[in-house]
Write an enzyme that holds these catalytic residues in place. Structure first.
Site, PDB file in Angstrom:
ATOM      1  N   THR A  34     -14.801  -2.047   1.574  1.00 58.24           N
ATOM      2  CA  THR A  34     -15.440  -1.344   0.461  1.00 58.24           C
ATOM      3  C   THR A  34     -15.194  -2.179  -0.790  1.00 58.24           C
ATOM      4  O   THR A  34     -14.388  -3.114  -0.773  1.00 58.24           O
ATOM      5  CB  THR A  34     -14.837   0.061   0.231  1.00 58.24           C
TER       6      THR A  34
ATOM      7  N   TYR B 150       0.818  -1.214   0.000  1.00 57.96           N
ATOM      8  CA  TYR B 150       0.000   0.000   0.000  1.00 57.96           C
ATOM      9  C   TYR B 150       0.856   1.271   0.000  1.00 57.96           C
ATOM     10  O   TYR B 150       1.126   1.840  -1.045  1.00 57.96           O
ATOM     11  CB  TYR B 150      -1.003  -0.013   1.169  1.00 57.96           C
TER      12      TYR B 150
END
EC number: 1.3.1.9
Length: 400
Positions: free
Chosen positions: A275, A235
């Protein structure tokens, strides 16, 4: 039709309109039960307003601060035979509940990266609202057609500078597996920055400012995720991280521009949640399943609405905002608590196919995932016949 969940990979290809409405109502109830946001915004533009954190921002502004809201998103309506996207149903529900409260709520459907949608948004603000005092930027997209060159650029989820192997959770087969990713090329890094970085946010603010539709004292924020050591290779230190670092650069010039009118611009760091975007990141389902387990045990677990309502109340409009040394607003401090991260790290290598449901809260992860699409919502009869053709009155659809 009777609609049941059908999951393929990290997407549920069916959605439930009644479930989506109930999910929106739950979020509204959370905000109204926690009281108003003092000195909050009154006329709000949310770019990426239909799901996740963007939807939570729209709900928090409207029902926590009595704000009129204009939402921009890219969704698909349903028909009598096929469900639409969850974001369409979420937005229809939001507008219905906002109208019941006497609040202005209007939506623009189209490509937020395009000049056309920016112009339609400006025209709508001029006609309906005059000016806006908060602009929330919450876009998550796999690709972007650049408005100046016409080139379609894709974002990539890869490490930078080295190949990385890490543990992941195959959510379809429910097995732990090793995932290896080759490093991103420079072209892939540049593409990811172009799609997920700060350029489009800056273009929006420039366009709104030039059109004179930003109120004096207007604020803007873009949402980001930083994470901790365990997710950094893929990330923060990966191609997505390069885009997030670009947000940190672009916010400085946006802040200068708004400061000239007494306004402010901040990147807001939010916690990891389920999500559609995060389910596509190979290590996130395992990380989230462990994080949920630990944070629920500690009583600090939060979803999108708790995060964003807290961000607005405590930091964006609060007297004592949580700000880091980079000037970002932080709502992720409970996730980054060393005790929480320590427990997640300690369990990371101990999770096996056999103990997955005991060691982690994968069951909770799966429920949260299905809730994104309107399933697993308490009080909804999933055996009932529902009409997937839900209208959004007054929507400005630039896709037709």
């Amino acid at each position: 039709m009777i609609i049941k969940p059908r999951v393929r990979g990290f997407i549920c290809v069916t959605t439930h309109p009644v479930g989506c409405e109930a999910n929106v109502k739950e979020q509204i109830d959370y905000v109204t039960s926690h009281g108003p946001i003092a000195n909050g915004p009154k006329k709000v533009l949310v770019i990426g307003a239909s799901t996740g954190y963007g939807l939570a921002a729209r709900i928090s502004a409207a029902f926590g601060s009595g704000a009129d809201t204009l939402g921009v998103f890219f969704e698909r309506a349903g028909s009598e035979t096929k469900p639409g996207t969850a974001g369409w149903y979420n937005s229809a529900a939001f507008e219905k509940f906002a109208a019941e409260k006497g609040l202005y709520a209007r939506s623009i459907n189209g490509d937020a990266f395009s000049d056309k949608v920016k112009q339609v948004t400006i025209d709508t603000i001029k006609q309906d609202l005059g000016k806006v005092d908060l602009v929330v930027y919450s876009l998550a997209a796999p690709r972007r057609t650049h408005p100046k060159t016409g080139e379609t650029i894709s974002s990539t989820l890869k490490p930078v500078g080295k190949a990385v192997t890490f543990r992941g959770l195959d959510t379809d087969k429910e097995v732990i597996r090793e995932v290896s990713l080759e490093p991103a090329t420079q072209e892939e890094i540049d593409g990811t920055v172009a799609v997920m970085g700060g350029e489009d946010w800056q273009m929006w603010i420039d366009a709104l400012d030039e059109a004179g539709v930003l109120a004096d004292g207007a604020k803007t924020t873009a949402f980001t995720y930083l994470g901790e050591q365990i997710t950094h290779d893929i990330y923060w230190n990966g191609s997505i991280g390069e885009a997030k670092k670009d947000l940190d650069k672009k916010v400085l010039s946006i802040r200068d521009k708004l400061a000239a009118h007494g306004g402010d611009a901040r990147v807001s760091v939010l916690k990891a949640v389920v999500t559609q975007a995060s389910s596509a990141i190979p290590m996130m389902p395992l990380y989230l399943s462990l994080l949920f387990k630990v944070m629920k045990e500690q009583g600090t677990h939060e979803g999108c609405i708790e995060q964003v309502y807290g961000l607005l109340k405590d930091s964006l409009y609060g007297a004592t905002p949580h700000v880091d040394e980079e000037g970002r607003l932080r709502a992720d401090y409970k996730e980054l608590d060393p005790q929480v991260q320590g427990k997640v790290v300690a369990m990371w290598d101990k999770v096996t196919n056999e103990n997955l449901y005991e060691m982690t809260d994968f069951a909770g992860y799966k429920t949260e995932f299905l809730r994104l699409f309107g399933f697993e919502i308490a009080g909804v009869d999933y055996d009932a016949d529902v009409n997937p053709d839900v209208k959004i009155p007054g929507i400005i659809d630039t896709t037709v």
